[in-house]
Design a protein around this motif. Structure first.
Motif, PDB file in Angstrom:
ATOM      1  N   ASP A 196       0.841  -1.186   0.000  1.00 62.38           N
ATOM      2  CA  ASP A 196       0.000   0.000   0.000  1.00 62.38           C
ATOM      3  C   ASP A 196       0.882   1.243   0.000  1.00 62.38           C
ATOM      4  O   ASP A 196       2.117   1.153  -0.093  1.00 62.38           O
ATOM      5  CB  ASP A 196      -0.987  -0.011   1.173  1.00 62.38           C
ATOM      6  CG  ASP A 196      -0.303   0.004   2.540  1.00 62.38           C
ATOM      7  OD1 ASP A 196       0.887   0.402   2.623  1.00 62.38           O
ATOM      8  OD2 ASP A 196      -0.953  -0.371   3.532  1.00 62.38           O
ATOM      9  N   ASN A 197       0.285   2.406   0.128  1.00 63.13           N
ATOM     10  CA  ASN A 197       1.060   3.642   0.036  1.00 63.13           C
ATOM     11  C   ASN A 197       1.797   3.990   1.323  1.00 63.13           C
ATOM     12  O   ASN A 197       2.583   4.947   1.345  1.00 63.13           O
ATOM     13  CB  ASN A 197       0.160   4.797  -0.398  1.00 63.13           C
ATOM     14  CG  ASN A 197      -0.310   4.636  -1.821  1.00 63.13           C
ATOM     15  OD1 ASN A 197       0.421   4.133  -2.675  1.00 63.13           O
ATOM     16  ND2 ASN A 197      -1.543   5.038  -2.096  1.00 63.13           N
ATOM     17  N   ALA A 198       1.564   3.221   2.380  1.00 59.46           N
ATOM     18  CA  ALA A 198       2.376   3.325   3.591  1.00 59.46           C
ATOM     19  C   ALA A 198       3.553   2.359   3.535  1.00 59.46           C
ATOM     20  O   ALA A 198       4.325   2.249   4.495  1.00 59.46           O
ATOM     21  CB  ALA A 198       1.531   3.056   4.831  1.00 59.46           C
ATOM     22  N   ARG A 239       2.694   6.856  -4.694  1.00 62.91           N
ATOM     23  CA  ARG A 239       1.314   6.620  -5.091  1.00 62.91           C
ATOM     24  C   ARG A 239       1.193   6.339  -6.590  1.00 62.91           C
ATOM     25  O   ARG A 239       0.471   5.423  -7.006  1.00 62.91           O
ATOM     26  CB  ARG A 239       0.454   7.840  -4.729  1.00 62.91           C
ATOM     27  CG  ARG A 239       0.260   8.044  -3.235  1.00 62.91           C
ATOM     28  CD  ARG A 239      -0.313   9.418  -2.922  1.00 62.91           C
ATOM     29  NE  ARG A 239      -0.510   9.597  -1.499  1.00 62.91           N
ATOM     30  CZ  ARG A 239      -1.634   9.349  -0.860  1.00 62.91           C
ATOM     31  NH1 ARG A 239      -2.684   8.906  -1.540  1.00 62.91           N
ATOM     32  NH2 ARG A 239      -1.739   9.521   0.438  1.00 62.91           N
ATOM     33  N   HIS A 240       1.903   7.136  -7.380  1.00 63.78           N
ATOM     34  CA  HIS A 240       1.805   6.982  -8.830  1.00 63.78           C
ATOM     35  C   HIS A 240       2.327   5.630  -9.282  1.00 63.78           C
ATOM     36  O   HIS A 240       1.691   4.954 -10.106  1.00 63.78           O
ATOM     37  CB  HIS A 240       2.588   8.113  -9.511  1.00 63.78           C
ATOM     38  CG  HIS A 240       2.620   7.988 -11.007  1.00 63.78           C
ATOM     39  ND1 HIS A 240       1.506   8.173 -11.799  1.00 63.78           N
ATOM     40  CD2 HIS A 240       3.647   7.672 -11.861  1.00 63.78           C
ATOM     41  CE1 HIS A 240       1.839   7.985 -13.070  1.00 63.78           C
ATOM     42  NE2 HIS A 240       3.119   7.684 -13.137  1.00 63.78           N
ATOM     43  N   PHE A 282      12.900  10.172  -9.879  1.00 58.40           N
ATOM     44  CA  PHE A 282      12.785  11.625  -9.851  1.00 58.40           C
ATOM     45  C   PHE A 282      13.640  12.291 -10.921  1.00 58.40           C
ATOM     46  O   PHE A 282      13.439  13.457 -11.241  1.00 58.40           O
ATOM     47  CB  PHE A 282      13.247  12.160  -8.484  1.00 58.40           C
ATOM     48  CG  PHE A 282      12.429  11.692  -7.320  1.00 58.40           C
ATOM     49  CD1 PHE A 282      11.113  12.077  -7.172  1.00 58.40           C
ATOM     50  CD2 PHE A 282      12.995  10.874  -6.348  1.00 58.40           C
ATOM     51  CE1 PHE A 282      10.356  11.659  -6.080  1.00 58.40           C
ATOM     52  CE2 PHE A 282      12.259  10.461  -5.257  1.00 58.40           C
ATOM     53  CZ  PHE A 282      10.934  10.846  -5.120  1.00 58.40           C
ATOM     54  N   SER A 283      14.602  11.577 -11.469  1.00 63.53           N
ATOM     55  CA  SER A 283      15.640  12.220 -12.283  1.00 63.53           C
ATOM     56  C   SER A 283      15.420  12.149 -13.783  1.00 63.53           C
ATOM     57  O   SER A 283      16.238  12.667 -14.539  1.00 63.53           O
ATOM     58  CB  SER A 283      17.016  11.629 -11.941  1.00 63.53           C
ATOM     59  OG  SER A 283      17.090  10.293 -12.381  1.00 63.53           O
ATOM     60  N   GLY A 284      14.360  11.504 -14.246  1.00 57.87           N
ATOM     61  CA  GLY A 284      14.180  11.434 -15.686  1.00 57.87           C
ATOM     62  C   GLY A 284      13.026  10.545 -16.086  1.00 57.87           C
ATOM     63  O   GLY A 284      12.214  10.122 -15.253  1.00 57.87           O
ATOM     64  N   GLY A 285      12.962  10.253 -17.391  1.00 59.87           N
ATOM     65  CA  GLY A 285      11.904   9.403 -17.909  1.00 59.87           C
ATOM     66  C   GLY A 285      10.535  10.048 -17.776  1.00 59.87           C
ATOM     67  O   GLY A 285      10.381  11.253 -17.579  1.00 59.87           O
ATOM     68  N   ASN A 286       9.503   9.226 -17.861  1.00 59.44           N
ATOM     69  CA  ASN A 286       8.136   9.726 -17.797  1.00 59.44           C
ATOM     70  C   ASN A 286       7.804  10.349 -16.448  1.00 59.44           C
ATOM     71  O   ASN A 286       7.030  11.303 -16.370  1.00 59.44           O
ATOM     72  CB  ASN A 286       7.149   8.594 -18.087  1.00 59.44           C
ATOM     73  CG  ASN A 286       7.198   8.145 -19.531  1.00 59.44           C
ATOM     74  OD1 ASN A 286       7.463   8.938 -20.430  1.00 59.44           O
ATOM     75  ND2 ASN A 286       6.969   6.863 -19.770  1.00 59.44           N
ATOM     76  N   TYR A 287       8.407   9.815 -15.371  1.00 61.11           N
ATOM     77  CA  TYR A 287       8.025  10.351 -14.073  1.00 61.11           C
ATOM     78  C   TYR A 287       8.552  11.766 -13.857  1.00 61.11           C
ATOM     79  O   TYR A 287       7.848  12.605 -13.273  1.00 61.11           O
ATOM     80  CB  TYR A 287       8.450   9.456 -12.897  1.00 61.11           C
ATOM     81  CG  TYR A 287       7.889  10.050 -11.630  1.00 61.11           C
ATOM     82  CD1 TYR A 287       6.536   9.929 -11.348  1.00 61.11           C
ATOM     83  CD2 TYR A 287       8.668  10.836 -10.793  1.00 61.11           C
ATOM     84  CE1 TYR A 287       5.965  10.554 -10.249  1.00 61.11           C
ATOM     85  CE2 TYR A 287       8.114  11.471  -9.692  1.00 61.11           C
ATOM     86  CZ  TYR A 287       6.770  11.318  -9.427  1.00 61.11           C
ATOM     87  OH  TYR A 287       6.203  11.959  -8.353  1.00 61.11           O
TER      88      TYR A 287
END
Length: 437
Positions: free
Chosen positions: A307-309, A368-369, A386-391
């Motif tokens: 889950d998100n936790a 979450r994503h 965080f550093s590249g690609g689609n995200y």
């Protein structure tokens, strides 16, 4: 004092150990090899692109230790290379001893050459203990699996080009074991090209002493050396193999990009045949350290459903972080998920509410994503960093990417989460330091 047992001593496991200690738990960290940091031993890159935002969020949330440590050990600060801005390059030869000492100073009980191979259950949904290969049993109140997703040698042979004798050193210390699966938790596998399992680690290491004086000087002065490849040396399919989507852009196919990470130069290719490598000017005597010529480690073979936790689905006291928690790429991503899992492990052991970070923070949105995206075939073919690609495109589109530490602090305070990972005593004692890009 609750007891938290962490299985795996990579960046996420170390972050989890620190967070759990800061939250007031007794912590045992089990590492199957004789070194911490796992894939981080061949890492070196921090604060590039959206990782700057996430690093500052971690500090504001109350988990600054590993960010501060890599900042202090950085050989190059605020450099740019293709597709990436304001990166720090830390010294991979110095970081493991420093992290080890930090954990000892925190009071973490680190047990090396301690390969976990089984679990014992109290109830169908609760782990009582883990068993080690030497027959030792370790009991705990909460458990955090941070064993990564690379290996075993069989996976590297089946889905890659064989064991490459990388930093994970499976032949010496045994393969990775998934305790989540043993405890009955479902797992999924990252895909490439829609059907093949896993991805290759995206870089390998060159012995810097075997490079030409001109390349060594360039690395020392700039932190990066970009060597254009002649057409016949370009591998058109290499980018599809890479786990690190942030480096899967044309510049990394058309050039050999080297980064200065200390005694070794980080070569931003999954592998490159040695005979071809030595045809490049300045690399006529190049020698690999770890991985290199024909293969690399295969990763993303075991994502725990959670889950998100970061609590494993269907289990009451098992949490996961790093690549076990998602198709995440990078040390900052590992530190972020490890810190949350470590804190929540203590909360669970104390019978207190768990924390899911809000999607108004970059770290919360990433967790979450990825969790939602990985329920789809398209999502299992993507990687999240965080550093590249689609995200990273998403991060910018949502307005979450910033290099202003004050803006990050304001955002964290607005959510009522400033220094949430620290005890009341530590909140009084610890000053907040920031870095401006």
């Amino acid at each position: 004092m609750p007891k938290v047992v962490i299985i795996g001593g990579g960046w996420s496991g170390c972050a989890a150990a620190i967070a759990a200690r800061n939250a007031g738990a007794e912590v045992v960290l089990l590492e199957r090899t004789d070194l911490l940091l796992g894939c981080g031993l061949a890492g070196g890159i921090m604060r590039n692109n959206g990782r700057f935002t996430a690093a500052e969020e971690l500090k504001c949330l109350g988990a600054p230790e590993l960010v501060d440590l890599t900042d202090a050990l950085s050989r190059h600060v605020n450099i740019d290379f293709p597709g990436h801005r304001h990166a720090n390059l830390y010294d991979t030869a110095l970081v493991e001893p420093a992290v080890r000492q930090l954990l000892y100073d925190k009071g973490v009980d680190i047990r090396f050459v301690a390969r976990a191979v089984g679990v014992s259950m109290d109830e169908p949904d609760s782990i009582r203990s883990v068993s080690l290969a030497d027959g030792t049993t370790i009991h705990g109140d909460a458990f955090i699996e941070t064993t990564g997703s690379a290996g075993s040698m069989g996976n590297c042979a089946r889905y890659g080009n064989g064991c490459t004798m990388c930093v994970l050193r499976c032949p010496s210390f045994g393969p990775r074991v998934s305790l989540s699966r043993m405890a009955g938790c479902e797992e999924s596998v990252g895909l490439r090209d829609g059907e093949t399992y896993g991805s290759f680690s995206g870089s390998c290491e060159l012995n810097k002493a075997t490079l030409s004086p001109e390349i060594r000087q360039c690395l020392a002065e700039k932190g990066v050396a970009i060597l254009p490849l002649q057409r016949h040396l370009v591998d058109e399919g290499i980018l599809k193999l890479k786990a690190c989507k942030q480096y899967a852009i044309p510049e990394f196919k058309q050039n050999l990009i080297l980064l200065d990470t200390g005694a070794r130069a980080k070569m931003m290719m999954p592998f490159f045949p040695l005979e071809k490598l030595r045809k490049i000017k300045g690399l006529e005597r190049a020698m690999y350290e770890f991985s290199g010529g024909i293969s690399n480690s295969v990763r993303f073979m075991a994502r725990t459903h959670r889950d998100n936790a970061l609590k494993a689905q269907g289990l009451a006291n098992l949490f996961c972080a790093g690549e076990k928690a998602g198709l995440f790429v990078g040390h900052t991503e590992a530190m972020a998920t490890g810190s949350l899992a470590g804190w929540n492990g203590v909360q669970q052991a104390k019978g207190l509410p768990l924390l899911s970070l809000p999607d108004g923070l970059a770290i919360g949105d990433l967790i979450r994503h990825e969790n939602l995206a990985s329920t789809t075939l398209e999502g299992l073919n993507d990687r999240y960093t965080f550093s590249g690609g689609n995200y990273f495109k998403r991060l910018k589109r949502l307005g979450l990417y910033t290099t202003d530490p004050k803006a990050v602090e304001s955002r964290v305070r607005a959510h009522g989460l400033h220094h949430v990972f620290l005890t009341a005593h530590e909140k009084k004692e610890r000053p907040l330091q920031t870095m401006q890009a």
